[in-house]
Design an enzyme around this catalytic site. Sequence first.
Site, short mmCIF file in Angstrom:
data_model
loop_
_atom_site.label_atom_id
_atom_site.label_comp_id
_atom_site.label_asym_id
_atom_site.label_seq_id
_atom_site.Cartn_x
_atom_site.Cartn_y
_atom_site.Cartn_z
N LEU B 158 0.85 -1.19 0.00
CA LEU B 158 0.00 0.00 0.00
C LEU B 158 0.89 1.25 0.00
O LEU B 158 0.98 1.99 0.96
CB LEU B 158 -0.92 -0.02 1.23
CG LEU B 158 -2.31 0.59 1.09
CD1 LEU B 158 -2.98 0.23 -0.21
CD2 LEU B 158 -3.16 0.16 2.27
N HIS B 159 1.58 1.42 -1.14
CA HIS B 159 2.52 2.52 -1.30
C HIS B 159 1.75 3.77 -1.72
O HIS B 159 0.52 3.78 -1.74
CB HIS B 159 3.56 2.13 -2.34
CG HIS B 159 4.89 2.74 -2.08
ND1 HIS B 159 5.26 3.93 -2.62
CD2 HIS B 159 5.93 2.33 -1.32
CE1 HIS B 159 6.49 4.24 -2.20
NE2 HIS B 159 6.92 3.27 -1.41
N ALA B 160 2.49 4.82 -2.08
CA ALA B 160 1.83 6.11 -2.32
C ALA B 160 0.73 6.02 -3.37
O ALA B 160 -0.41 6.41 -3.13
CB ALA B 160 2.87 7.15 -2.74
#
Lengths: 197, 241
Positions: B158-160
């Site tokens: 759940l990165h940017a």
Amino acid sequence: MTVDADRLRKLIEAMAQSIFAHADELTALDQAIGDGDHGLNMKRGFEAILRDVDPAAAPLPDTLKSIGMTLVMSVGGASGPLFGTLFMTLGKELPPAPSRDDVVRAGEAAIAAIKARGKSEVGQKTMLDVLRPALDAFAASEDVVQAANQAAEATVPMKAMRGRASFLGERSIGHMDPGARSSALLIAAATDTLGRS
Amino acid sequence: MTQDRPVGIVVVSHSPDVARGTADMVRQMVGEEVPLAFCGGNSEGGLGTDVPAIMAAIDDAWSDLGVAILVDLGGAELNSEMAVEMQPAGRQSRIVICDAPIVEGAVLAATEAHGGGALADVKRAAERCLPQVEAGVTDSAPGASATAEVLLSHPAGLHARPSVKLTKLAKTYQSVIKVSADSGGEWIDAKSIVRVMGAKAPRGSLLHFRATGEDADDAIAALVALVESDFEEASADATKS
């Protein structure tokens, strides 16, 4: 003291010529502890003033406001808002023919406005470290130019607390603050033109 | 038309390249709907900031909900303050300068703006503060409730970019939507970009969704589909994020 259009023109020219003559020195000071554009920025600002501000068009207060606004719109660095605030506040506070007391009062207002604009205080290696002692000298009828020059020298051992120079921390010690130097130059030019009283 | 536009974002850098690049990243991650303007460099094109250019950028990005300005170094902040003070009085109170890193702040601010956030929420998102109205977000919205679990298989977790997409999608539903990165973990507001990005859920996490409200089923179905599709990014592209 009445400042007619002729005197205003001489004042503007004297300040501009002093900045032009010392632009390289100001830039060199800024290269040591800032981003190296102070001389260029101030030069751009005073070129715009010579081009856009007509001293014959308006009395002293309005001309000072125009000088300040021109600096804000043309300098392109933090010195634009700071020196712009200086001139705009003087323009707001001074009557067309200011007395000595008027100058002291307007100077206090300008210092307060610059402190608010820069979120800074005296002693943080900024232009305030010249303006404060210079105004004190003026109020005490002492030599304003000498006080300003000594105050600029006195920023050398200070540690920068505001602006880009503050990134250097201890390494800002040993260099004169460029904004202090340009403040002293402007004070000297103004004093030469308007007289020491 | 400045009515119904989301809060506008203005990027002010000393460098024209940084300003343009920051705006590019906002566009790529958040899309075209948020009013966005940028300026960089002094009037001669060198490094610096230019008050007239900042004023023009505020005009370009203007929304009746307001404008949030992101700046890099001190001169950009001071010159932005001057540009704000030269706006008509009615506008000044609807412009804020965010105390945030320029790139990250611009993306977070634009994400919050995209979902219809108020100016104060946009500023708080940029500054990575939690939403002010979070106390008002309850678990007990009227209507149905729905839950689901889905495996987070996106290589970057759940990165940017995935966080921005998830938040944007969640905000399109009326339901209260919570997400938890592991069973027994904290339930966080799926509509808060700061919260979702802050969860830092890695690949392989089991995401739990819980929605209550009229459109709870649709919301859960859409969010699960988004996660299952690896956030609609081709895997080759996703490994770069």
